[in-house]
Design an enzyme around this catalytic site. Sequence first.
Site, PDB file in Angstrom:
ATOM      1  N   GLN A  79       1.222  -9.118  -6.314  1.00  0.00           N
ATOM      2  CA  GLN A  79       0.847 -10.537  -6.420  1.00  0.00           C
ATOM      3  C   GLN A  79       1.822 -11.369  -7.253  1.00  0.00           C
ATOM      4  OE1 GLN A  79      -1.382 -12.275  -4.786  1.00  0.00           O
ATOM      5  NE2 GLN A  79      -2.414 -10.577  -3.752  1.00  0.00           N
ATOM      6  N   CYS A 118     -21.138  -7.265  -6.886  1.00  0.00           N
ATOM      7  CA  CYS A 118     -22.058  -6.422  -6.138  1.00  0.00           C
ATOM      8  C   CYS A 118     -22.620  -5.360  -7.062  1.00  0.00           C
ATOM      9  CB  CYS A 118     -21.299  -5.843  -4.951  1.00  0.00           C
ATOM     10  SG  CYS A 118     -21.424  -4.106  -4.728  1.00  0.00           S
ATOM     11  N   ASN A 156      -5.283  -9.358  -8.143  1.00  0.00           N
ATOM     12  CA  ASN A 156      -5.283 -10.191  -6.935  1.00  0.00           C
ATOM     13  C   ASN A 156      -6.558 -11.003  -6.763  1.00  0.00           C
ATOM     14  OD1 ASN A 156      -6.086  -7.362  -6.560  1.00  0.00           O
ATOM     15  ND2 ASN A 156      -6.659  -8.002  -4.508  1.00  0.00           N
ATOM     16  N   THR A 210      12.747   5.119  10.840  1.00  0.00           N
ATOM     17  CA  THR A 210      13.666   4.024  11.145  1.00  0.00           C
ATOM     18  C   THR A 210      13.219   2.767  10.422  1.00  0.00           C
ATOM     19  OG1 THR A 210      14.070   5.006  13.292  1.00  0.00           O
ATOM     20  CG2 THR A 210      14.680   2.694  13.053  1.00  0.00           C
ATOM     21  N   THR A 242       0.831  -1.203   0.000  1.00  0.00           N
ATOM     22  CA  THR A 242       0.000   0.000   0.000  1.00  0.00           C
ATOM     23  C   THR A 242       0.867   1.256   0.000  1.00  0.00           C
ATOM     24  OG1 THR A 242      -1.711  -1.188   1.192  1.00  0.00           O
ATOM     25  CG2 THR A 242      -1.843   1.208   1.251  1.00  0.00           C
TER      26      THR A 242
HETATM   27  C1  PLP Z   1      -2.435  -6.343  -5.721  1.00  0.00           C
HETATM   28  C2  PLP Z   1      -2.209  -5.824  -4.337  1.00  0.00           C
HETATM   29  N1  PLP Z   1      -1.727  -4.578  -4.172  1.00  0.00           N
HETATM   30  C3  PLP Z   1      -1.504  -4.066  -2.958  1.00  0.00           C
HETATM   31  C4  PLP Z   1      -1.766  -4.784  -1.820  1.00  0.00           C
HETATM   32  C5  PLP Z   1      -1.503  -4.170  -0.489  1.00  0.00           C
HETATM   33  O1  PLP Z   1      -0.421  -4.757   0.153  1.00  0.00           O
HETATM   34  P1  PLP Z   1      -0.192  -4.521   1.729  1.00  0.00           P
HETATM   35  O2  PLP Z   1      -1.406  -5.043   2.415  1.00  0.00           O
HETATM   36  O3  PLP Z   1       1.049  -5.262   2.037  1.00  0.00           O
HETATM   37  O4  PLP Z   1      -0.034  -3.050   1.934  1.00  0.00           O
HETATM   38  C6  PLP Z   1      -2.283  -6.083  -1.933  1.00  0.00           C
HETATM   39  C7  PLP Z   1      -2.625  -6.889  -0.738  1.00  0.00           C
HETATM   40  O5  PLP Z   1      -3.662  -7.501  -0.665  1.00  0.00           O
HETATM   41  C8  PLP Z   1      -2.504  -6.618  -3.230  1.00  0.00           C
HETATM   42  O6  PLP Z   1      -2.994  -7.851  -3.415  1.00  0.00           O
END
Ligand code: PLP
Length: 379
Positions: free
Chosen positions: A178, A328, A150, A236, A71
Site C-alpha cells: 500500500q 465481525c 490496507n 516466463t 501475494t
Molecule cells: C497490504 C496488501 N498486501 C498484499 C496485497 C495483495 O496484492 P495482490 O492482490 O497484487 O497479490 C494487497 C492487495 O489488496 C494489499 O493491500
Amino acid sequence: MRIYLDNAATAPLDLEVFEAMKPFMLEDYGNPSSTHAHGRKVRAAIESARKKVAELLNCTPGEIIFTSGGTEADNAIIRSAVDTYQLKHIISTPIEHHAVTHTLDFLQKQGIVQVHHLRLLTNGDIDLTHLEELLKTYPKALVSLMHANNEIGNLLDMETVGALCEKYQAYFHSDTVQTMGHYRHDMKQLKVHGMAAAAHKFHGPKGVGFMYINKDKKIHSFMQGGAQERNLRGGTENVYGIIGMAKALEICYQHLEEHKAYIESLKAYMIEKLITTLPGITFHGHSGNLQKSLYTVLNVSLPESEENDMLLFNLDLHGISASGGSACSSGASTGSHVLGALYPGSKRGAVRFSFSKFNKIEEIDVVVEKLVEIYKVTA
Ligand SMILES: Cc1ncc(COP(=O)(O)O)c(C=O)c1O
C-alpha cells in the site's frame, strides 16, 4: 458517472503506462530467455525496467525480483526466509493482509514455525515494547509487519522496527503493497530485508509486482522452475507487466510530493465534511489522523444503525464504489478481519474510501451527500 473511491483495492492504469506497455504486447513478443534477437531485445527491456525500479528505491538491480504481484511476493519472502535460515519463530499481527496471515497460519499448521502475535494498541498500532520483549525471547525470528495497513491506513515506524530487528538479528519482512509509489523507500536507509509490492496499487497493471531482497540476506526460490529472475522466480516473465510497472513507479516518484499533497487535501476535505454533516461519525484506526495514516485511505466508522448492513450496497446503487467490511464478532467468514480484531463486537458501520490522483473534490461532495441521504440525516 460513477465515482471510484476504492483505489486501495486497485488503482486505474495510467495512460502513459499503457503506452509504454503496448509495443511489448504487439511487436516485441520475444521470450526474454531466448538468445536470438527477438529475445535479446525483450531481455534488455526487462533489465532496464529492473534498473529503473532499483534506482528509484536506491538499491541494486539484483535486489529486485519480479513476481506476479503482492501475494506472491509476500509468500515467497516469508516461506523462503523461513526455509533458507531455518527460522522457527515469526512475530507478526492478526491485522496483516491475508497474503501474510494465511501464509503464517499455513506454516504454523505444518509445524514449521510458531507464530507470535504482537499486542496491538486500541488505535491499531503495534506495541513496540512488546516487539522488543518478543525479540529478546525469540532472537533471530522473522518479523513480518506491513508498512501501512490496507484497511485502516496505520503507518509502521519502519526505522524503529528495522533497528530492533537489527539489534536482535531478526529477518525483517514488510508488506509495502500500500505504500510503494506513495512514499519514498530508500533501501540504503531502511533496515528491511524483504519487501513486497504490487503494480496495480500505483497505477500500473494487474498481475505483476516485485520483491526487494536485501543482498546480504539472500534467500532461495520458493518454487521450482526455470532459471528466470536469477533462479529466484521461475517462469516466463510478464514482460509488458514489468515494463508498465517500472513506468508507473517512475511516474509516481516524479510527482510524489505533488500527488501526496493533492490526495491528502481530498482526504482532509472529506474528514472535515463528514464530521460536520454526519453526527457521531468517527474513523477506524488512525485513518482520521493525517499525520499517522496513509494519505490514500479513510476508514469511516458510522454509528449503529439498521442502514449499516446495506451500506456498501446502497453506496453502489448510488453510483459509488468503495469497500468495507464491518467489525465481525461472530467469526463469520464475511466482514473484515482487521476491524474484527480491533473492534470486537462493534455494530458500527464501516466503509473504506480510498483516493487517487484521479479523484476530484466534487466527488467527495457527492459521496457525503449520498451518505447523508442513506442515513436520512436532517439538518
Ligand atoms: C497490504 C496488501 N498486501 C498484499 C496485497 C495483495 O496484492 P495482490 O492482490 O497484487 O497479490 C494487497 C492487495 O489488496 C494489499 O493491500
